[in-house]
Design a protein around this motif. Structure first.
Motif, PDB file in Angstrom:
ATOM      1  N   GLY A  15       7.201   0.684   2.783  1.00 33.57           N
ATOM      2  CA  GLY A  15       6.676   0.594   1.424  1.00 33.57           C
ATOM      3  C   GLY A  15       6.801   1.909   0.684  1.00 33.57           C
ATOM      4  O   GLY A  15       7.086   1.934  -0.521  1.00 33.57           O
ATOM      5  N   ALA A  16       6.596   3.014   1.409  1.00 34.36           N
ATOM      6  CA  ALA A  16       6.735   4.327   0.778  1.00 34.36           C
ATOM      7  C   ALA A  16       8.164   4.558   0.295  1.00 34.36           C
ATOM      8  O   ALA A  16       8.384   5.144  -0.769  1.00 34.36           O
ATOM      9  CB  ALA A  16       6.329   5.419   1.767  1.00 34.36           C
ATOM     10  N   VAL A  17       9.155   4.092   1.083  1.00 33.91           N
ATOM     11  CA  VAL A  17      10.558   4.196   0.647  1.00 33.91           C
ATOM     12  C   VAL A  17      10.765   3.419  -0.648  1.00 33.91           C
ATOM     13  O   VAL A  17      11.376   3.916  -1.612  1.00 33.91           O
ATOM     14  CB  VAL A  17      11.506   3.669   1.742  1.00 33.91           C
ATOM     15  N   ILE A  18      10.237   2.206  -0.681  1.00 34.72           N
ATOM     16  CA  ILE A  18      10.369   1.378  -1.887  1.00 34.72           C
ATOM     17  C   ILE A  18       9.697   2.057  -3.072  1.00 34.72           C
ATOM     18  O   ILE A  18      10.254   2.111  -4.182  1.00 34.72           O
ATOM     19  CB  ILE A  18       9.762  -0.020  -1.644  1.00 34.72           C
ATOM     20  N   GLY A  19       8.500   2.609  -2.870  1.00 32.18           N
ATOM     21  CA  GLY A  19       7.789   3.281  -3.955  1.00 32.18           C
ATOM     22  C   GLY A  19       8.514   4.508  -4.445  1.00 32.18           C
ATOM     23  O   GLY A  19       8.596   4.760  -5.658  1.00 32.18           O
ATOM     24  N   SER A  20       9.073   5.285  -3.506  1.00 28.07           N
ATOM     25  CA  SER A  20       9.798   6.495  -3.878  1.00 28.07           C
ATOM     26  C   SER A  20      11.009   6.171  -4.737  1.00 28.07           C
ATOM     27  O   SER A  20      11.239   6.793  -5.789  1.00 28.07           O
ATOM     28  CB  SER A  20      10.233   7.253  -2.618  1.00 28.07           C
ATOM     29  N   SER A  72       0.832  -1.210   0.000  1.00 26.54           N
ATOM     30  CA  SER A  72       0.000   0.000   0.000  1.00 26.54           C
ATOM     31  C   SER A  72       0.863   1.255   0.000  1.00 26.54           C
ATOM     32  O   SER A  72       0.596   2.213  -0.740  1.00 26.54           O
ATOM     33  CB  SER A  72      -0.909  -0.014   1.226  1.00 26.54           C
ATOM     34  N   GLY A  73       1.909   1.260   0.838  1.00 25.81           N
ATOM     35  CA  GLY A  73       2.788   2.424   0.879  1.00 25.81           C
ATOM     36  C   GLY A  73       3.546   2.629  -0.411  1.00 25.81           C
ATOM     37  O   GLY A  73       3.717   3.768  -0.878  1.00 25.81           O
ATOM     38  N   ALA A  74       3.999   1.540  -1.031  1.00 25.67           N
ATOM     39  CA  ALA A  74       4.723   1.652  -2.298  1.00 25.67           C
ATOM     40  C   ALA A  74       3.826   2.217  -3.381  1.00 25.67           C
ATOM     41  O   ALA A  74       4.221   3.129  -4.130  1.00 25.67           O
ATOM     42  CB  ALA A  74       5.267   0.277  -2.711  1.00 25.67           C
ATOM     43  N   ALA A  75       2.602   1.699  -3.494  1.00 30.12           N
ATOM     44  CA  ALA A  75       1.678   2.201  -4.510  1.00 30.12           C
ATOM     45  C   ALA A  75       1.348   3.673  -4.273  1.00 30.12           C
ATOM     46  O   ALA A  75       1.275   4.463  -5.224  1.00 30.12           O
ATOM     47  CB  ALA A  75       0.396   1.364  -4.506  1.00 30.12           C
ATOM     48  N   ALA A  76       1.159   4.046  -3.006  1.00 31.64           N
ATOM     49  CA  ALA A  76       0.808   5.436  -2.697  1.00 31.64           C
ATOM     50  C   ALA A  76       1.896   6.409  -3.144  1.00 31.64           C
ATOM     51  O   ALA A  76       1.603   7.469  -3.712  1.00 31.64           O
ATOM     52  CB  ALA A  76       0.547   5.586  -1.196  1.00 31.64           C
ATOM     53  N   LEU A  77       3.164   6.063  -2.903  1.00 29.33           N
ATOM     54  CA  LEU A  77       4.249   6.966  -3.312  1.00 29.33           C
ATOM     55  C   LEU A  77       4.420   7.003  -4.821  1.00 29.33           C
ATOM     56  O   LEU A  77       4.753   8.049  -5.392  1.00 29.33           O
ATOM     57  CB  LEU A  77       5.549   6.562  -2.625  1.00 29.33           C
TER      58      LEU A  77
END
Length: 836
Positions: free
Chosen positions: A173-178, A30-35
């Motif tokens: 996940g946000a780090v991965i997405g970024s 979820s965090g990866a997709a969001a970023l």
């Protein structure tokens, strides 16, 4: 103790523990997709409403505001009767559907926006409306995901600890997405492909959540109306909400300040901003993991929350010294790096050195705040939603205030001092509430009030904050001037001014020989030296001579004002519009370069518009005889939109019949692929375009691209006749001051045209709105100096432009000899002396 809400047959701790790894995997996805979505949506919307400080504020406030609203409303509008995992799956599918709708529906919305915005008047409400329509639905769903999954937990210490873990893994996940978006997806694929990747992640997360729901029993809690919990009747712990709000404010405020200063040192590329965001998120994630463990194991989370805010005072002071004193003089010569990726590793280390300590404290504060507030409510969804909403509201205030007002008004020194003070206030609120016994709930162990200790703590914290604040240094003028190359300058020139604005930091320096340099955000963008003056004059002299009677001109990018000022030498000029994104630049150009720019800033024929050039060109009703673009370097984040095919097509629409467009292309700090992208994209929009070289001692340096909608014809004799007329003597003088004795010398700078470059131009490098390859190609060549190699490769395709240039046989022979082109047998010089 009777909680007033009986969680009969709800998820048991054993079941939760068994499926916890899968639930954490959901939040990583979820965090990866969001970023990924955030990067895509910001890039798409900046193409429409611009990338000015106003537009960025609107986008950031809308994005974060939507997340805050989603967090706050979730517990109030979504019944606890629904299975939390099913709700979570629905939210993920809603986010994905909105992502597809934005990607394919934005062109229609943009068309309406351009129609409204071009009607005149203030368009702030239009920017807000478009951003709200696009961003509020998906961001509200994003904000609701954490409160939704929190209802799978209980407000016990173990449950609170798990909530903190979800927050930590969401950040992971946000780090991965970024990093995935900034270093891979958008570098190699289109926005549409990146959107589909994020959509696939949403769908996978939703399917896993539905599958888990089949095995995880959940029964909605039974509300015992007759025995409402004493905790649910307690007043809200406002000190916790105020403190977590201040924590969000200082976090985003600091990110604004540090991104500004770190981009000076690392170069303001898309890679740099991805690194800064990723390092900041890593710190938040590490801190939140520790915070979630502490939240479930300590008896006094409010004390530890206050301690984290107190440590922030030291962490912010550390970062202030790191980014202004220590890091700028690390002995690092970035031009020695044999690979862009080697410099990336060094950039990660430098960003982490400055940012990680404070970021870890902010990360730990969130789960600790949840632990503190959990003693006052029994609904996990409302608990997490309230804390998240307060934190997000503070973050919005921090991002907007520091970018739009505090940094431009007080500078980064004053901003750091304010951040230290706000962190101190937050810690005082929390620690004082512990010492004097404020807001004690029936679940919180008793603490004997002690006013004396509270007073001593207050004096100590305030005194320490004041002392640390007084030690915060100013940003060095050399850092504003030379950025990442500052360590390579043993001696600096005399800086006449240095100022931090809302969009950029600027400085003006003077060399011992009297040469003045105009610096913007760590880079010399204009100067009074010979080769820079030549380029700045060419951008106006070439189109001014092609146009027989130029009257109206649009200049994109003010710089030192030399390009705009040179147009004033043409007697027919009636109106010049300068579009500049940073409000401090024109005034500095007027104060320090008035001689070189003929006092252009104060000329009554000149209007300065402060806006993103892309937005201005798209929305203005005015048309021009000449549009000349001298924007910031293409490796700067956001600048690639001023080199895209869609931007050039907009310029075509704003040209009067017979109008001319010129575009600056730097060859230094560039690569063959990035140069191919810039030149090829321009020529695709202007198939009759030509290239003119600004050389330094015969070697390549930078270029001017020039075109009309119809085939251009240059008659050298007619140009010279115009220059010899009395009313064109200022034009002739401007030409001669940069080394061009006559029209022939100016035409000698011709370096090729679109018809010559069919084999050289590679379509895979074309720069388009849905695939801004240029910012990634140019960003990777930031420290590359291959300008002469690129120029030699380019002119190897040059042929004599029979249809472009009209001249007699003698002049043609001289041009061919100057360009090392063989002359046909029927073209021989009659004046041999002219060739000596």
């Amino acid at each position: 103790m009777n909680s007033g809400v009986s969680n009969v047959a709800s998820s048991s701790p054993t079941t939760i523990d068994r499926f916890l790894p899968w639930a954490l995997l959901l939040f990583i996805g979820s965090g990866a997709a969001a970023l990924i979505y955030e990067v895509i949506w910001f890039q798409l919307l900046q193409l429409v409403i611009g990338s000015s400080n106003l537009s960025m504020g609107v986008l950031l406030a809308t994005f974060m505001g939507g997340m805050g609203l989603g967090s706050w409303w979730f517990g109030r509008i979504v019944s606890r009767g629904f299975h939390p995992l099913i709700v979570y799956a629905v939210l993920e599918l809603l986010i994905g559907a909105c992502g597809i709708a934005i990607m394919f529906g934005l062109p229609a919305a943009a068309s309406n926006y351009f129609s409204w915005a071009s009607s005149g008047g203030s368009d702030l409400w239009r920017r807000c409306l478009l951003a709200s329509i696009c961003l509020l639905p998906p961001t509200m769903a994003m904000g609701a995901t954490l409160p939704a999954i929190a209802r799978w937990m209980e407000t016990t210490p173990a449950g609170i600890s798990r909530m903190g873990l979800f927050y930590a893994f969401n950040i992971m996940g946000a780090v991965i997405g970024s990093l995935t978006a900034g270093f891979y997806l958008l570098r190699n694929f289109s926005l549409e492909f990146a959107t589909l990747v994020a959509l696939v992640i949403n769908i996978a997360v939703a399917l896993i959540a539905v599958g888990m729901a089949r095995f995880c029993r959940y029964a909605p809690p039974v509300i015992e109306i007759t025995n409402v919990s004493r905790a649910d009747r307690l007043p809200r712990p406002w000190s916790i909400y105020i403190a977590i709000g201040l924590s969000g404010l200082t976090a985003l405020g600091a990110e604004v300040v540090w991104a500004r200063l770190l981009s000076l040192m690392l170069g303001a590329t898309v890679y740099t901003f991805s690194i800064i965001l990723a390092v900041f998120l890593v710190g938040l994630g590490l801190g939140s993991q520790f915070g979630s463990w502490w939240a479930g194991s300590i008896r006094h989370p409010r004390s530890l929350f206050g301690l984290m805010q107190l440590l922030l005072v030291a962490g912010i002071a550390w970062a202030a010294w790191a980014v202004t004193v220590w890091l700028p003089i690390w002995p690092v010569d970035v031009s020695l790096g044999s690979s862009h990726w080697i410099n990336v590793q060094m950039d990660i280390c430098r960003a982490a050195f400055a940012m990680l300590p404070a970021a870890c404290c902010w990360g730990a504060s969130f789960p600790l705040a949840i632990a503190c507030a959990s003693r006052y409510t029994s609904d996990p969804g409302r608990l997490v939603g309230g804390i998240s909403a307060a934190n997000t509201l503070g973050a919005i205030a921090g991002a907007l205030l520091f970018s739009a007002w505090i940094v431009p008004t007080w500078g980064t020194q004053g901003a750091h001092q304010l951040l230290i003070g706000l962190a101190a206030i937050s810690s005082i609120i929390l620690l004082t509430s512990v010492l004097v016994g404020w807001e004690r709930s029936d679940r919180q162990p008793a603490v004997e009030p002690d006013g004396l200790w509270a007073a001593l703590m207050l004096v100590t914290v305030l005194g320490g904050a004041v002392w640390l604040g007084s030690q915060v240094p100013q940003v060095p003028a050399g850092l504003i001037g030379y950025g990442r190359f500052l360590p390579t300058y043993p001696e600096l020139p005399n800086f006449l001014m240095a100022k931090e604005g809302s969009s950029a930091s600027i400085a003006v320096s003077e060399e011992p020989d009297g040469t003045r340099n105009f610096h913007v955000s760590g880079k010399v963008v204009a100067s009074s030296n010979a080769f820079d003056m030549s380029l700045q004059r060419m951008l106006s002299l070439l189109p001014g001579l092609v146009q027989s009677q130029p009257k109206t001109v649009l200049v994109v990018g003010c710089g030192a004002g030399v390009t705009a000022g040179t147009f004033l030498t043409f007697p027919s000029i009636e109106r010049i519009v300068i579009c500049e994104i940073e409000s401090n630049i024109p005034r500095a150009a007027g104060d320090f370069f008035a001689t070189e720019n003929y006092g252009v800033i104060d000329d009554p024929r000149v209007t300065v518009v402060f806006d993103d050039a892309r937005h201005f060109v798209a929305t203005t009703k005015e048309k021009f005889d000449i549009i000349t673009s001298d924007p910031i370097h293409p490796w700067v984040k956001g600048a690639a939109t001023l080199y895209s095919k869609e931007y050039f097509d907009l310029c075509k629409q704003k040209l009067n019949p017979g109008g001319v467009v010129t575009q600056w292309v730097p060859l230094y700090e560039n690569s063959p692929e990035a140069a191919n992208s810039q030149i090829g994209t321009f020529m695709q929009s202007f198939p009759h375009g030509s290239i003119w070289g600004n050389l330094v001692e015969g070697a390549g340096y930078d270029l001017v691209l020039m075109a009309q909608l119809e085939p251009m014809v240059i008659d050298i004799a007619k140009w010279q006749t115009r220059l010899d007329q009395p009313d064109h003597q200022p034009v002739k003088f401007a030409l001669q001051t940069v080394g061009f004795a006559d029209a022939f010398e100016l035409v000698r700078t011709y370096s090729g045209q679109a018809s010559d470059l069919g084999e050289w131009i590679n379509e895979k490098y074309l720069n388009e709105d849905h695939n801004l390859r240029l910012q990634y190609l140019a960003g990777a060549s930031l420290n590359s100096y291959r300008e002469d190699e690129i120029y030699r490769e380019l002119v190897a395709h040059r042929k004599f432009p029979d249809k472009l240039i009209r001249t007699d046989s003698d002049t043609e022979f001289q041009l061919r000899r100057a360009w090392s082109l063989n002359a046909p047998r029927d073209i021989q010089p009659t004046d041999r002396q002219s060739l000596k």
